[in-house]
Design a protein around this motif. Structure first.
Motif, PDB file in Angstrom:
ATOM      1  N   LYS A  42       0.810   3.990  -2.873  1.00  0.00           N
ATOM      2  CA  LYS A  42       0.428   5.352  -2.480  1.00  0.00           C
ATOM      3  C   LYS A  42       1.463   6.348  -2.972  1.00  0.00           C
ATOM      4  O   LYS A  42       1.130   7.434  -3.470  1.00  0.00           O
ATOM      5  N   LYS A  65      -4.744   4.745  -6.482  1.00  0.00           N
ATOM      6  CA  LYS A  65      -5.887   4.857  -5.577  1.00  0.00           C
ATOM      7  C   LYS A  65      -6.465   3.467  -5.344  1.00  0.00           C
ATOM      8  O   LYS A  65      -6.608   2.679  -6.268  1.00  0.00           O
ATOM      9  N   LYS A 121       0.835  -1.205   0.000  1.00  0.00           N
ATOM     10  CA  LYS A 121       0.000   0.000   0.000  1.00  0.00           C
ATOM     11  C   LYS A 121       0.870   1.255   0.000  1.00  0.00           C
ATOM     12  O   LYS A 121       0.571   2.224  -0.713  1.00  0.00           O
TER      13      LYS A 121
END
Length: 448
Positions: free
Chosen positions: A442, A447, A438
């Protein structure tokens, strides 16, 4: 792509040492231009040198080959691409490079060329098109022609399996015949059965599997368990949404099962093993089972000590959720910085020909063309051909995002720490991996 990712891609080496090192040279009689093809140094590359003589004879375009050992393959050619070098006119690049090479303008997009020359991706096995050619994935945007099909499979000591006394001992213990495993549970039982057994006065072990930490080895190994237990990289309906897919209950059990196989049934000192270590373990008669890429199986079959009637082959067995295996292999691309793009495209067109693809398989390359793989005679064309065909119908690949090297490093660390270094639980390892991935996505602005 972020500068940090570019730097990582430049320096990150993804594969361990494979079979031999060799460099082919261009035929001296070639007329006109000479183009350079870049790849790894191993047996299939030597087969490609032989095959390419036909291209020069037909077109008058000479061929040079830049072949680099697997230990330096990614370092050498990712650096070449990132520095806009013109050494390579053609490159057979790893499947994971496709996203970065496409988004950074390093490969020539081939859609218009394919259309003009009547080259259809429908003529290639679907998994190889997705894995080697497409970016974004599952879109009709092509940056390579499928060139070298490959997947993880298994070898076994067929001669040991056939011994009456070993057969009798196995049946007494497990209540079934000793045979090629159909499930991962059966594979573990076979590995346990052989672990520490004495054969011909020598202590042997169950299995050689991938555990290597530094490049990609343990990820390429554990994937064959994770997939079969239900692991997915993301929610199929929501890209980059990983919670409950990467760290699902099934995935946790798959990671635990792979660790159990490592702990119970591998040779001493197998904490950092990849392709070459597996080949060494099998060739030296240490193990009953070996995990490795199909690309090495022709050489193993020819081995005077463990080849021929002594060796057997099988595809990755099924798990509780499905049957799948890790994709290997590469596509062939035209480098955008090449000064000989016309001749390089000419090579792509020639290589796509049906007769060329048949000869490619015959010489020791792994064709991805349906005309070769779907021929009724193909499964009997080599002792491992049928299992290769089955495997290419169930392959899954690692992320091919531009940030793949960071994603790979994260999994390497999390899995190796849990499995080899005994740090934490499988659940904690996969929860941590979701957190790592993640953060990487990011940073890239994804997204989810």
């Amino acid at each position: 792509m972020k500068q940090a990712v570019k730097a990582l891609l430049t320096t990150f080496g993804v594969l361990a040492f494979a079979l031999g090192v060799g460099v082919g040279t261009a035929p001296a009689h070639a007329q006109g231009k000479t183009i350079t093809l870049c790849w790894a140094a191993w047996d299939p590359a030597n087969a490609l040198v032989e095959l390419s003589k036909d291209f020069t004879a037909k077109t008058g375009v000479g061929m040079k080959f830049e072949f680099v050992p697997w230990t330096n393959y990614a370092d050498r050619f990712l650096n070449e691409l990132n520095s806009h070098g013109s050494l390579c006119d053609l490159i057979i690049g790893d499947s994971q490079w496709i996203g970065g090479a496409a988004e950074n303008g390093q490969y020539v997009k081939l859609n218009d060329f394919f259309k003009k020359e009547g080259i259809s991706m429908d003529d290639y096995m679907p998994a190889t098109v997705v894995g080697y050619s497409e970016w974004p994935k599952n879109s009709p945007n092509y940056w390579a022609l499928p060139a070298m099909g490959d997947a993880v499979g298994w070898t076994y000591r067929k001669d040991w399996f056939a011994r009456p006394e070993i057969q009798a001992d196995f049946k007494a213990k497990y209540g079934r015949d000793l045979a090629v495993p159909k499930t991962l549970d059966e594979l573990r039982e076979i590995a346990k059965f052989f672990q520490g057994r004495e054969i011909d006065g020598k202590k042997v072990y169950g299995a050689s599997i991938y555990t290597e930490r530094g490049s990609e080895g343990i990820t390429m190994g554990v994937s064959n368990y994770l997939y079969d237990y239900g692991f997915q990289y993301q929610d199929p309906k929501k890209p980059y949404s990983m919670d409950g897919f990467v760290n699902s209950p099934g995935a946790v059990k798959g990671l635990e099962a792979y660790k159990e196989l490592y702990k119970c049934c591998t040779p001493p000192g197998a904490s950092n093993s990849y392709m070459s270590e597996g080949l060494d373990a099998f060739k030296s008669g240490q193990v009953a089972l070996q995990m490795n890429f199909f690309a090495f199986f022709p050489g193993l079959y020819k081995d005077p000590n463990v080849g021929g009637d002594k060796i057997g082959f099988f595809s990755n067995p099924a798990g509780p959720a499905t049957q799948a295996t890790q994709l290997g292999g590469q596509g062939i691309s035209v480098v955008s910085y090449s000064k000989n793009q016309g001749e390089a495209l000419q090579y792509i067109k020639w290589f796509s020909g049906g007769d060329v693809q048949k000869k490619w398989w015959a010489l020791g390359g792994y064709s991805c063309a349906k005309s070769v793989l779907n021929d009724p005679s193909f499964p009997n064309s080599a002792p491992f051909a049928g299992e290769f065909l089955k495997s290419m119908g169930m392959v899954v690949d690692f992320w091919a995002e531009p940030s793949y090297a960071q994603l790979l490093q994260a999994e390497q660390k999390r899995v190796h720490d849990y499995m080899v270094a005994d740090k934490g639980t499988a659940q904690e390892a996969l929860d941590g991996l979701v957190k790592d991935w993640k953060a990487i996505f990011k940073e890239e602005g994804k997204k989810f």
